[in-house]
Design a protein around this motif. Structure first.
Motif, PDB file in Angstrom:
ATOM      1  N   GLY A  30      28.791  26.401 -25.082  1.00 50.95           N
ATOM      2  CA  GLY A  30      27.805  25.600 -25.636  1.00 50.95           C
ATOM      3  C   GLY A  30      27.730  26.064 -27.106  1.00 50.95           C
ATOM      4  N   LEU A  31      27.391  27.263 -27.316  1.00 57.53           N
ATOM      5  CA  LEU A  31      27.003  28.121 -28.619  1.00 57.53           C
ATOM      6  C   LEU A  31      28.214  27.819 -29.602  1.00 57.53           C
ATOM      7  CD1 LEU A  31      25.073  29.502 -30.206  1.00 57.53           C
ATOM      8  CD2 LEU A  31      25.846  31.491 -29.207  1.00 57.53           C
ATOM      9  N   GLN A  32      29.518  27.771 -29.054  1.00 60.73           N
ATOM     10  CA  GLN A  32      30.782  27.596 -29.866  1.00 60.73           C
ATOM     11  C   GLN A  32      30.487  26.258 -30.629  1.00 60.73           C
ATOM     12  OE1 GLN A  32      34.242  28.360 -27.946  1.00 60.73           O
ATOM     13  NE2 GLN A  32      35.533  28.628 -29.940  1.00 60.73           N
ATOM     14  N   LEU A  33      30.387  25.322 -29.593  1.00 55.77           N
ATOM     15  CA  LEU A  33      30.309  23.808 -29.948  1.00 55.77           C
ATOM     16  C   LEU A  33      29.243  23.592 -30.830  1.00 55.77           C
ATOM     17  CD1 LEU A  33      30.939  22.132 -26.470  1.00 55.77           C
ATOM     18  CD2 LEU A  33      32.532  22.216 -28.604  1.00 55.77           C
ATOM     19  N   LEU A  34      28.016  24.094 -30.736  1.00 55.79           N
ATOM     20  CA  LEU A  34      26.726  24.043 -31.781  1.00 55.79           C
ATOM     21  C   LEU A  34      27.388  24.676 -33.187  1.00 55.79           C
ATOM     22  CD1 LEU A  34      23.846  25.029 -29.690  1.00 55.79           C
ATOM     23  CD2 LEU A  34      24.300  22.715 -30.305  1.00 55.79           C
ATOM     24  N   ALA A  35      28.118  25.811 -33.271  1.00 56.96           N
ATOM     25  CA  ALA A  35      28.411  26.326 -34.468  1.00 56.96           C
ATOM     26  C   ALA A  35      29.532  25.781 -35.271  1.00 56.96           C
ATOM     27  CB  ALA A  35      28.841  27.899 -34.124  1.00 56.96           C
ATOM     28  N   LYS A  36      30.306  25.079 -34.350  1.00 55.37           N
ATOM     29  CA  LYS A  36      31.486  24.277 -34.923  1.00 55.37           C
ATOM     30  C   LYS A  36      30.898  22.954 -35.622  1.00 55.37           C
ATOM     31  CE  LYS A  36      35.621  22.675 -32.931  1.00 55.37           C
ATOM     32  NZ  LYS A  36      36.389  21.852 -31.863  1.00 55.37           N
ATOM     33  N   VAL A  55      21.970  32.481 -36.728  1.00 57.98           N
ATOM     34  CA  VAL A  55      21.661  31.575 -35.969  1.00 57.98           C
ATOM     35  C   VAL A  55      20.462  31.931 -35.317  1.00 57.98           C
ATOM     36  CG1 VAL A  55      22.363  30.701 -33.548  1.00 57.98           C
ATOM     37  CG2 VAL A  55      24.030  31.389 -34.981  1.00 57.98           C
ATOM     38  N   SER A  56      19.208  30.721 -34.998  1.00 55.60           N
ATOM     39  CA  SER A  56      18.070  31.055 -34.618  1.00 55.60           C
ATOM     40  C   SER A  56      17.743  29.860 -33.607  1.00 55.60           C
ATOM     41  CB  SER A  56      16.776  31.248 -35.890  1.00 55.60           C
ATOM     42  OG  SER A  56      17.005  29.930 -36.397  1.00 55.60           O
ATOM     43  N   GLY A  57      16.696  30.226 -32.835  1.00 54.48           N
ATOM     44  CA  GLY A  57      15.992  29.042 -32.074  1.00 54.48           C
ATOM     45  C   GLY A  57      17.178  28.342 -31.191  1.00 54.48           C
ATOM     46  N   VAL A  58      18.277  29.073 -30.526  1.00 58.35           N
ATOM     47  CA  VAL A  58      19.051  28.163 -29.821  1.00 58.35           C
ATOM     48  C   VAL A  58      18.533  27.898 -28.401  1.00 58.35           C
ATOM     49  CG1 VAL A  58      21.395  28.242 -28.579  1.00 58.35           C
ATOM     50  CG2 VAL A  58      21.161  28.840 -31.049  1.00 58.35           C
ATOM     51  N   ASP A  59      18.391  26.818 -27.914  1.00 59.94           N
ATOM     52  CA  ASP A  59      17.906  26.366 -26.575  1.00 59.94           C
ATOM     53  C   ASP A  59      18.667  25.501 -25.743  1.00 59.94           C
ATOM     54  OD1 ASP A  59      15.193  27.188 -27.117  1.00 59.94           O
ATOM     55  OD2 ASP A  59      15.014  25.771 -28.520  1.00 59.94           O
ATOM     56  N   PHE A  60      18.753  26.040 -24.401  1.00 61.88           N
ATOM     57  CA  PHE A  60      19.987  25.411 -23.557  1.00 61.88           C
ATOM     58  C   PHE A  60      18.826  24.742 -22.751  1.00 61.88           C
ATOM     59  CE2 PHE A  60      22.210  29.102 -25.027  1.00 61.88           C
ATOM     60  CZ  PHE A  60      23.486  28.442 -25.309  1.00 61.88           C
ATOM     61  N   LEU A  61      18.610  23.432 -22.845  1.00 59.80           N
ATOM     62  CA  LEU A  61      17.374  22.603 -22.350  1.00 59.80           C
ATOM     63  C   LEU A  61      17.784  22.303 -20.984  1.00 59.80           C
ATOM     64  CD1 LEU A  61      16.578  20.484 -25.457  1.00 59.80           C
ATOM     65  CD2 LEU A  61      15.420  22.655 -24.777  1.00 59.80           C
ATOM     66  N   ALA A  62      19.107  21.898 -20.819  1.00 54.02           N
ATOM     67  CA  ALA A  62      19.380  21.418 -19.329  1.00 54.02           C
ATOM     68  C   ALA A  62      20.810  21.563 -18.924  1.00 54.02           C
ATOM     69  CB  ALA A  62      19.132  20.023 -19.147  1.00 54.02           C
ATOM     70  N   THR A  89      21.503  19.039 -32.587  1.00 58.27           N
ATOM     71  CA  THR A  89      21.055  18.911 -31.111  1.00 58.27           C
ATOM     72  C   THR A  89      22.526  18.454 -30.290  1.00 58.27           C
ATOM     73  OG1 THR A  89      20.822  16.444 -31.641  1.00 58.27           O
ATOM     74  CG2 THR A  89      19.066  18.003 -31.865  1.00 58.27           C
ATOM     75  N   GLY A  90      22.302  18.385 -29.140  1.00 56.01           N
ATOM     76  CA  GLY A  90      23.571  18.196 -28.152  1.00 56.01           C
ATOM     77  C   GLY A  90      22.884  17.285 -27.125  1.00 56.01           C
ATOM     78  N   LEU A  91      23.547  16.134 -26.943  1.00 53.79           N
ATOM     79  CA  LEU A  91      23.170  15.145 -26.065  1.00 53.79           C
ATOM     80  C   LEU A  91      24.110  14.932 -24.792  1.00 53.79           C
ATOM     81  CD1 LEU A  91      21.801  12.216 -28.374  1.00 53.79           C
ATOM     82  CD2 LEU A  91      20.519  14.001 -27.077  1.00 53.79           C
ATOM     83  N   ALA A  92      23.911  15.053 -23.652  1.00 61.91           N
ATOM     84  CA  ALA A  92      24.818  14.822 -22.585  1.00 61.91           C
ATOM     85  C   ALA A  92      24.710  13.247 -21.769  1.00 61.91           C
ATOM     86  CB  ALA A  92      24.930  16.155 -21.586  1.00 61.91           C
ATOM     87  N   GLU A  93      25.908  13.029 -21.289  1.00 60.05           N
ATOM     88  CA  GLU A  93      25.833  11.483 -20.606  1.00 60.05           C
ATOM     89  C   GLU A  93      26.900  11.395 -19.879  1.00 60.05           C
ATOM     90  OE1 GLU A  93      25.892   8.144 -23.139  1.00 60.05           O
ATOM     91  OE2 GLU A  93      26.418   9.288 -24.674  1.00 60.05           O
ATOM     92  N   LEU A  94      26.535  10.678 -18.715  1.00 56.46           N
ATOM     93  CA  LEU A  94      27.705  10.176 -18.055  1.00 56.46           C
ATOM     94  C   LEU A  94      27.694   8.287 -18.248  1.00 56.46           C
ATOM     95  CD1 LEU A  94      27.540  11.719 -14.580  1.00 56.46           C
ATOM     96  CD2 LEU A  94      29.458  11.747 -16.061  1.00 56.46           C
ATOM     97  N   LYS A 104      20.223  22.786 -28.475  1.00 51.67           N
ATOM     98  CA  LYS A 104      19.646  22.512 -29.814  1.00 51.67           C
ATOM     99  C   LYS A 104      19.565  23.812 -30.390  1.00 51.67           C
ATOM    100  CE  LYS A 104      14.826  22.497 -29.035  1.00 51.67           C
ATOM    101  NZ  LYS A 104      13.389  21.998 -29.192  1.00 51.67           N
ATOM    102  N   GLY A 105      19.761  23.884 -31.891  1.00 57.61           N
ATOM    103  CA  GLY A 105      19.706  25.045 -32.463  1.00 57.61           C
ATOM    104  C   GLY A 105      19.837  25.053 -34.048  1.00 57.61           C
ATOM    105  N   MET A 106      19.494  26.309 -34.649  1.00 57.74           N
ATOM    106  CA  MET A 106      19.448  26.307 -36.028  1.00 57.74           C
ATOM    107  C   MET A 106      20.319  27.131 -36.710  1.00 57.74           C
ATOM    108  SD  MET A 106      15.604  24.694 -37.211  1.00 57.74           S
ATOM    109  CE  MET A 106      15.896  25.663 -38.483  1.00 57.74           C
TER     110      MET A 106
END
Length: 130
Positions: A30-36, A55-62, A89-94, A104-106
């Motif tokens: 997840g962190l790798q995808l945010l960084a990319k 990198v600051s404030g990385v949150d894994f919300l769910a 921000t990262g949004l997940a869906e089916l 999410k992260g900065m």
């Protein structure tokens, strides 16, 4: 609503190779995808090569189960002389279900020259800081 300059969107599918032993997205992946996507947004805005400074404030919300689609959105929220702040921000869906914010992260990114030294960013459409 206008799209901020330096906005980038990346779509990924969570596959078993990216999962942990719980069958959900491994945090490192997840962190790798945010960084990319942060890198892609910063490079697009700066129109030159960039590197990550912090990198600051990385949150894994769910948790994000295998098989979910991830939409990662990054935008540049601040441009300084050589650096930028990129929000992601990262949004997940089916299919058929509403998207849920899961990551999410900065990221602080720095524009660099061919010798990897910081170099000025020229963006006339943003307020620049020193």
């Amino acid at each position: 609503m206008t799209t901020p300059h330096g906005t980038t969107e990346l779509h990924e599918l969570v596959l078993p190779a990216q999962a942990n032993h719980h069958g959900t997205l491994f945090a490192g992946q997840g962190l790798q995808l945010l960084a990319k996507v942060a890198f892609l947004a910063a490079r697009s805005l700066a129109q030159r090569e960039v590197v990550m400074a912090s990198v600051s404030g990385v949150d894994f919300l769910a948790p994000v189960p295998v098989g979910h689609a991830l939409t990662l959105r990054a935008w540049v929220s601040r441009v300084g002389r050589t650096s930028m702040t990129v929000c992601v921000t990262g949004l997940a869906e089916l299919p058929g279900l509403p998207a849920e914010e899961v990551l999410k992260g900065m990221f602080e990114m720095v524009a660099v020259d061919s010798a990897s030294r910081p170099i000025a960013i020229h963006c006339s459409y943003l307020n620049q800081e020193t």
